[in-house]
Design a protein around this motif. Structure first.
Motif, mmCIF file in Angstrom:
data_model
loop_
_atom_site.group_PDB
_atom_site.id
_atom_site.type_symbol
_atom_site.label_atom_id
_atom_site.label_comp_id
_atom_site.label_asym_id
_atom_site.label_seq_id
_atom_site.Cartn_x
_atom_site.Cartn_y
_atom_site.Cartn_z
ATOM 1 N N ALA A 201 0.837 -1.205 0.000
ATOM 2 C CA ALA A 201 0.000 0.000 0.000
ATOM 3 C C ALA A 201 0.873 1.257 0.000
ATOM 4 O O ALA A 201 0.573 2.234 -0.693
ATOM 5 C CB ALA A 201 -0.925 -0.003 1.215
ATOM 6 N N GLN A 202 1.946 1.235 0.784
ATOM 7 C CA GLN A 202 2.856 2.380 0.817
ATOM 8 C C GLN A 202 3.554 2.570 -0.533
ATOM 9 O O GLN A 202 3.742 3.691 -0.994
ATOM 10 C CB GLN A 202 3.892 2.181 1.922
ATOM 11 C CG GLN A 202 3.329 2.278 3.325
ATOM 12 C CD GLN A 202 4.363 1.967 4.391
ATOM 13 O OE1 GLN A 202 5.340 1.248 4.139
ATOM 14 N NE2 GLN A 202 4.165 2.491 5.590
ATOM 15 N N GLN A 204 2.373 1.710 -3.498
ATOM 16 C CA GLN A 204 1.389 2.236 -4.436
ATOM 17 C C GLN A 204 1.119 3.713 -4.169
ATOM 18 O O GLN A 204 0.915 4.487 -5.107
ATOM 19 C CB GLN A 204 0.089 1.433 -4.348
ATOM 20 C CG GLN A 204 0.221 -0.002 -4.860
ATOM 21 C CD GLN A 204 -1.079 -0.768 -4.755
ATOM 22 O OE1 GLN A 204 -2.099 -0.261 -4.279
ATOM 23 N NE2 GLN A 204 -1.050 -2.028 -5.206
ATOM 24 N N GLY A 205 1.140 4.093 -2.894
ATOM 25 C CA GLY A 205 0.913 5.491 -2.547
ATOM 26 C C GLY A 205 2.005 6.411 -3.055
ATOM 27 O O GLY A 205 1.752 7.556 -3.427
ATOM 28 N N GLU A 245 7.631 8.543 2.126
ATOM 29 C CA GLU A 245 6.913 9.798 2.363
ATOM 30 C C GLU A 245 7.817 10.851 3.012
ATOM 31 O O GLU A 245 7.761 12.033 2.664
ATOM 32 C CB GLU A 245 5.693 9.537 3.248
ATOM 33 C CG GLU A 245 4.807 10.765 3.437
ATOM 34 C CD GLU A 245 3.551 10.461 4.234
ATOM 35 O OE1 GLU A 245 2.876 11.415 4.651
ATOM 36 O OE2 GLU A 245 3.261 9.257 4.437
#
Length: 360
Positions: A201-202, A204-205, A245
């Protein structure tokens, strides 16, 4: 065939169409000579050295453009040639200096800068070049490789800026209205591989985040005109393969500035060459790391010495002659820290003054 619109230097000149065409590209064979295309280019440091000399010696500086770019490949064979006709001077056959007058010509594919103290000599060179190539005389130099050239000849000052490019970068990444910051990177950023995406998920983010594009833009600015962001760009560029991030936050922090082993070389008060990068070997101590950095700096100093000697300046940089000395500098006075670590605001401002960096 690639067709683009080319804007004027100041943004107000008429726009022109720019086309690139590869003749018979279908005849090129992959793996043989498919990618073997070479063009003559000058080092960025060489450009800044010439501009520093031009500013201090109050030389004329013009710009030319070769309408049909001429390409030269690297010769592998030994080539023997005679001295050009009309260039012989009794007793000075091997000299390249005419009465101490130098004409500096910088060539980057088809962009050309010409500097000389004598305006008449520049005009003669233009006539000579026009007799061989189709040239466009752009007059006084205003821009080279994206660097805008601003000059105050009465004060012997020349400014290099990428203001228009930086504004475009800020607009591209939606940062044009962000609050400006004083430091390239704050001390609370502790970037590491642990901050890389760990889950699918990270990943893809972060897939839609233009991290590589933003770092590439910052790297381009750093190489040309901005040694003040050399350290932080070297840090964020380590995570190009899998940025997280926090890495992206650091890049956006770098963008939030009004004008956006390490060493810095000065010539006539002008910053002409700099570098900030990870060392290629693992040092076993701080002392070994410092010697490694010193070695790289001295190697670059010797290259610069050779360059400015060819340009007619007598510079000495060897340790054996006492020109390079290894001395201890207190951490409060070591402005080289700006290339290896995040430093306080006061020290960073002192570094900006030393490097001749200022806001326009």
């Amino acid at each position: 065939m690639d067709l683009q619109i080319k804007k004027g230097i100041n943004g107000f000149e008429p726009m022109k169409f720019k086309a690139r065409l590869v003749a018979k590209g279908y005849t090129q064979n992959e793996g043989i000579y498919f990618k073997e295309v070479f063009s003559p280019v000058v080092r960025h440091a060489s450009i800044r050295v010439i501009l520093a000399i031009t500013a201090v010696q109050d030389m004329e500086l013009d710009q030319l453009d070769v309408k049909t770019a001429f390409l030269h490949g690297r010769l592998e064979e030994e080539i023997l040639m005679s001295q050009p006709e009309g260039y012989e001077f009794p007793g000075k056959e091997d000299n390249t200096i005419k009465d101490g007058l130098y004409i500096y010509l910088l060539l980057y594919i088809d962009d050309m800068l010409v500097a000389c103290k004598d305006r008449e000599e520049i005009d003669k060179l233009k006539v000579l070049l026009n007799s061989e190539f189709e040239m466009k005389d752009l007059g006084y130099a205003k821009k080279i490789l994206g660097m805008e050239i601003r000059r105050n000849r009465s004060k012997g000052i020349m400014f290099l800026s990428q203001e228009k490019y930086l504004r475009k970068v800020l607009e591209t990444f939606d940062m044009s209205k962000a609050k400006p910051l004083q430091l390239p990177l704050a001390s609370h950023f502790r970037l590491s591989n642990l901050q890389c995406p760990q889950t699918e998920a990270q990943k893809q983010g972060m897939a839609s985040v233009p991290y590589a594009n933003a770092v590439g833009c910052l790297m381009y600015v750093m190489v040309l005109t901005r040694p003040d962001i050399a350290h932080v760009v070297s840090v964020v560029s380590r995570y190009m393969a899998q940025p997280g991030e926090d890495h992206w936050k650091a890049v956006k922090w770098i963008l939030r500035r009004r004008s956006l082993t390490g060493y810095l070389f000065m010539l006539n008060g002008c910053a002409v060459n700099w570098k900030a990068t990870l060392q290629s070997v693992v040092a076993l101590s701080t002392t070994e790391a410092e010697y490694t950095a010193a070695t790289e700096a001295v190697k670059e100093a010797l290259w610069l010495k050779g360059l400015v000697t060819e340009l007619g300046l007598n510079q000495k940089n060897e340790v054996s002659r006492g020109a390079v000395k290894m001395v201890k500098i207190h951490t409060d006075e070591n402005l080289a820290d700006a290339f290896t670590k995040v430093i306080p605001v006061a020290k960073f401002r002192a570094y900006l003054d030393l490097a001749g960096l200022c806001s326009q």
